[in-house]
Design a protein around this motif. Structure first.
Motif, PDB file in Angstrom:
ATOM      1  N   LEU A 121      -4.074  11.142 -26.927  1.00 36.35           N
ATOM      2  CA  LEU A 121      -5.186  11.004 -27.856  1.00 36.35           C
ATOM      3  C   LEU A 121      -6.426  10.488 -27.122  1.00 36.35           C
ATOM      4  CD1 LEU A 121      -5.448  11.623 -30.786  1.00 36.35           C
ATOM      5  CD2 LEU A 121      -4.819   9.279 -31.331  1.00 36.35           C
ATOM      6  N   MET A 122      -6.228   9.595 -26.199  1.00 38.80           N
ATOM      7  CA  MET A 122      -7.350   9.065 -25.432  1.00 38.80           C
ATOM      8  C   MET A 122      -7.993  10.156 -24.584  1.00 38.80           C
ATOM      9  SD  MET A 122      -5.880   5.355 -24.371  1.00 38.80           S
ATOM     10  CE  MET A 122      -7.361   4.543 -23.837  1.00 38.80           C
ATOM     11  N   GLU A 123      -7.165  11.003 -24.055  1.00 41.66           N
ATOM     12  CA  GLU A 123      -7.681  12.135 -23.295  1.00 41.66           C
ATOM     13  C   GLU A 123      -8.595  12.984 -24.174  1.00 41.66           C
ATOM     14  OE1 GLU A 123      -5.004  15.134 -21.273  1.00 41.66           O
ATOM     15  OE2 GLU A 123      -4.264  13.243 -20.434  1.00 41.66           O
ATOM     16  N   GLY A 132       3.587   5.521 -26.559  1.00 42.76           N
ATOM     17  CA  GLY A 132       2.550   5.419 -25.537  1.00 42.76           C
ATOM     18  C   GLY A 132       2.006   6.748 -25.064  1.00 42.76           C
ATOM     19  N   ASN A 133       2.863   7.740 -24.970  1.00 38.93           N
ATOM     20  CA  ASN A 133       2.393   9.042 -24.488  1.00 38.93           C
ATOM     21  C   ASN A 133       1.462   9.704 -25.488  1.00 38.93           C
ATOM     22  OD1 ASN A 133       3.534   9.499 -21.849  1.00 38.93           O
ATOM     23  ND2 ASN A 133       5.516   9.361 -22.890  1.00 38.93           N
ATOM     24  N   ALA A 164      -0.490   8.012 -27.452  1.00 36.38           N
ATOM     25  CA  ALA A 164      -1.736   7.259 -27.285  1.00 36.38           C
ATOM     26  C   ALA A 164      -2.543   7.814 -26.125  1.00 36.38           C
ATOM     27  CB  ALA A 164      -1.431   5.781 -27.057  1.00 36.38           C
ATOM     28  N   LEU A 165      -1.863   8.049 -25.016  1.00 34.91           N
ATOM     29  CA  LEU A 165      -2.549   8.544 -23.837  1.00 34.91           C
ATOM     30  C   LEU A 165      -3.156   9.926 -24.088  1.00 34.91           C
ATOM     31  CD1 LEU A 165      -3.075   7.354 -21.092  1.00 34.91           C
ATOM     32  CD2 LEU A 165      -1.042   8.487 -20.224  1.00 34.91           C
TER      33      LEU A 165
END
Lengths: 231, 231
Positions: A132-134, A126-127, A129-130
């Motif tokens: 990458l979204m940033e 999850g981290n 993913a986060l």
DNA sequence: CGCGGCTTTGATGTTCATCAAGTAAAGTGG
DNA sequence: CCACTTTACTTGATGAACATCAAAGCCGCG
């Protein structure tokens, strides 16, 4: 298209410092095992419009342009990407085929990772993913804001603006070699090649910049910034 | 700013059909418990530029404009968002403060979820993360492509293009009421209010559209599409 | 009722693209 | 390595596209 694969460890890689911070050793190992590094020379096409999106591409060093082809062979450049950027971050999670092409403006090396691996990392970590979204969010914001800014400027303002981007964002120097032709500048900021040249000549005449072929030196930064803001 | 909170169940909500598909019952329950639904009337400001980003906003119904303020009180509109879109998807994961404002163009209801909850869902639920990234990617792509397309068109082409967007994407009808003023159209496609009006009048004179105040009827779709493509 | 914002049309001037023509630079084949 | 071709760069002249300015009618709202 010269494409040489090179083996190297991920240890000292910039990747780790960006999003991959959130990966544990096992994850890093799997990325490391999967990835290839490719080198390109000025002019080489890295991604072709309409090609299938199968891989995730990260710009390790060099400089690339992201562009699309429009009517009668013309090209529209939407961004110049610098190292540490995920150049394929635009359509990569929403489309099956690339909507844009990418080619090297300079000696460039990229890391290629299978998209499936990245997706499985997103799901399991999850981290990551986060992070990458940033990155995606920043990337899109930058392109959109740059476009909006350019739209409201007159030609002199656009040239000033783009010179400041080369100087401040890309080369971090007031003296640099343009990595693009006059024509490509025109394609990037939506004007004609003739007017790019004309306005550069004006700036030289007014002692705002010095020009020597591709080499540009910003002599009067203050004035250039004023022109960038107020046309 | 009239802002009425309403309690409703998430059962029939569109949210589920978009990214929330990937959420299990427990996750849905936590979203449901956290979220508020807010209603806005035409003209209400939903998000103010420079406000802190604390929440995640989803457009349930209605229509909003996303814009930014530039010099001397002028505004630049970068997109008109339709239902099922995550309107705060732009800067939301990369910035602390909004770079854009959002206001209602119509009776609009939005779902507001705390950003922390969304982030914890991203971390704990990989499929949700992936779905959200898809949405972000699509959203950014759409805005960027629309901008690039507009840039290369002349004024007639831009008006034709935007009329087709209203007709096909937003209202799905060849007869519709414009949700924006002539001035806002100008701000959206980068031209002057006078020329928006002038060209709409031209299209009416040439029997391409009928105009009745805010109401537009597309009479000759084929020609409008041609103008949109070839200026 | 009157004020301010939205809409409309016309006249005018500026900005910019297009066309043309020439020089310089860079790649290509004999 | 040199003639040859092509591509990049540069400047000027012209006209078209567009913004700006001005004036007037319209509509909603206090």
């Amino acid at each position: 298209m010269s494409e040489n694969e090179i083996q190297c460890s991920c240890e000292g890689c910039h990747l780790k410092t960006v999003v991959y911070n959130s990966l544990n050793d096992a994850d890093i190992l799997s990325v490391c095992g999967d990835r290839r590094e490719c080198r390109y020379s000025k002019g080489d096409v890295i991604i072709e419009e309409n090609a299938e999106i199968k891989e995730f591409i990260y710009l390790k060093s060099g400089l690339v342009k992201i562009f699309r082809k429009v009517a009668d062979g013309r090209e529209q450049i939407l961004n110049i990407a610098t190292p540490m950027e995920f150049v394929s971050l635009l359509s990569v999670f929403s489309e099956k085929y690339y909507k844009f092409s990418i080619s090297a403006l300079d000696e460039t090396s990229v890391c290629v990772i299978s998209l499936d691996l990245i997706k499985s990392l997103i799901i399991s970590n999850g981290n990551f993913a986060l992070g990458l979204m940033e990155k995606m969010s920043k990337n899109a914001d930058k392109i959109i804001l740059q476009n909006l800014s350019l739209n409201m400027k007159n030609l002199r303002g656009r040239i000033a603006y783009i010179l400041l981007i080369f100087s401040k964002d890309i080369y971090k120097s007031e003296c640099f070699d343009l990595p693009v032709s006059r024509k490509e500048i025109a394609q990037l900021i939506d004007m004609t090649t003739e007017n790019v040249i004309r306005i550069l000549s004006e700036f030289r005449r007014d002692n705002i910049i010095k020009i020597n072929g591709k080499n540009i030196e910003i002599v009067n930064l203050k004035v250039l910034e004023q022109i960038s803001i107020h046309g």
